[in-house]
Design an enzyme around this catalytic site. Sequence first.
Site, PDB file in Angstrom:
ATOM      1  N   LEU A   1       0.853  -1.201   0.000  1.00 26.28           N
ATOM      2  CA  LEU A   1       0.000   0.000   0.000  1.00 26.28           C
ATOM      3  C   LEU A   1       0.884   1.244   0.000  1.00 26.28           C
ATOM      4  CD1 LEU A   1      -2.518  -0.956   2.861  1.00 26.28           C
ATOM      5  CD2 LEU A   1      -3.031  -0.935   0.410  1.00 26.28           C
ATOM      6  N   HIS A   2       0.677   2.130  -0.947  1.00 27.78           N
ATOM      7  CA  HIS A   2       1.429   3.392  -0.893  1.00 27.78           C
ATOM      8  C   HIS A   2       0.714   4.570  -1.554  1.00 27.78           C
ATOM      9  CE1 HIS A   2       2.622   1.848  -4.853  1.00 27.78           C
ATOM     10  NE2 HIS A   2       2.879   3.097  -5.177  1.00 27.78           N
TER      11      HIS A   2
END
Length: 383
Positions: free
Chosen positions: A219-220
């Site tokens: 996740l980013h």
Amino acid sequence: MYEVQGVPGHDATVPGMRVICVAGARPNFMKVKPVLDALEARGVETVLVHTEQHYDDAMSAIFFDELGIREPDRSLGVGSASQAEQTARVMTAFEPVVAEVAPDAVLVVGDVNSTMACALVAAKSGCLVGHVEAGLRSRDWSMPEEINRVVTDRVSDFLFATSPDAVENLQAEGYRADQIHLVGNVMVDTLLANLPRAQARGLPKSLDIESGGYALVTLHRPANVDDPATLNPIMAALAEIAQRCPVVFPVHPRTRAQLTAAALGVLLTEPLGYLDFIALEAAARVVLTDSGGVQEETTVLGVPCLTLRDNTERPITVTEGTNRVVGRDPQAVLRATWDVFERPPPARKPALWDGHAGQRIAEVLTAPAAAAQSRLRPTDVTR
Ligand code: UDP
């Protein structure tokens, strides 16, 4: 301008041709490598520019090392900054490089700030511009990457598309047919070239997990990680999945800064090197992600992928792959996870995602027609 020697053009080497290839951030390195190799195999002089948008060992150096990418010919040292400042720094640092190298063409890959910034500088310098991964559209203007994609395509002469939906987007936006080249996916070139080596190393021992028995998470995207009010419920959902199977989460630097509550049972690691990561991807029971590249890699690997976003610019991974766009509501994420555990999607692979996209790009660029590529832009075309 270079002249193509020999007939037919596709077999020609082009000793006079000089191409700058730009890479700046993690997802660029695996995309630039096959392009560099294919151009060099055709006798093109390449100049590798690293903007250093990502600059540390975990997000940059390890990829050069593991993928066998040579030292950059120029490093621009731009580092992290706000959207505008980073874009400005790349442009300011890249302009004198283009003036000095005087390339015939500049190739940019993907959708990061360096992609757009270097495309703008190159287009104004008067050389040809090629965009690898053109035409992808999320139609979500809150994503900085969407703005980068649209602007980069707009100033590019060569639009190298990964999939027919990208070609359709470009056609709908009025680009000329002779600018658009469906070449396949360079990220898949690198995945297929390195997978046997990665799998031979095995899964990272420190994680103590078994093939086929864990969930892998990345996740980013700002929409998921910048606000703890969004990130914390996602972490709670991951903790719930961790009660059923191990959850491995290599944490992106952007996410690390916001991760206030580490979810119970989730194995948090530093960002992984490419070989460890693709070995983990290939043997995962499910991958939960907001990454663009990971949606594509899981499709090729036939591993179920749940995309924690409201949209994707890579719809082919849904229609012809293993991806499902589930949003970020924790209950929806959990429902989708249990569902793929019960009914994993069938493995399929989009056409031309076959390991030869880099060669197709080099063919187009070194073909005689490339030298005569018109400088017309879409708005020059009467519709
Ligand atoms: N990747 C990696 N280590 C990690 C996470 C991802 O090597 O810890 C690789 C992954 O295999 C893919 C690329 O990084 O090739 C995707 O990059 P990222 O998710 O940062 O960017 P995006 O694809 O969303 O632009």
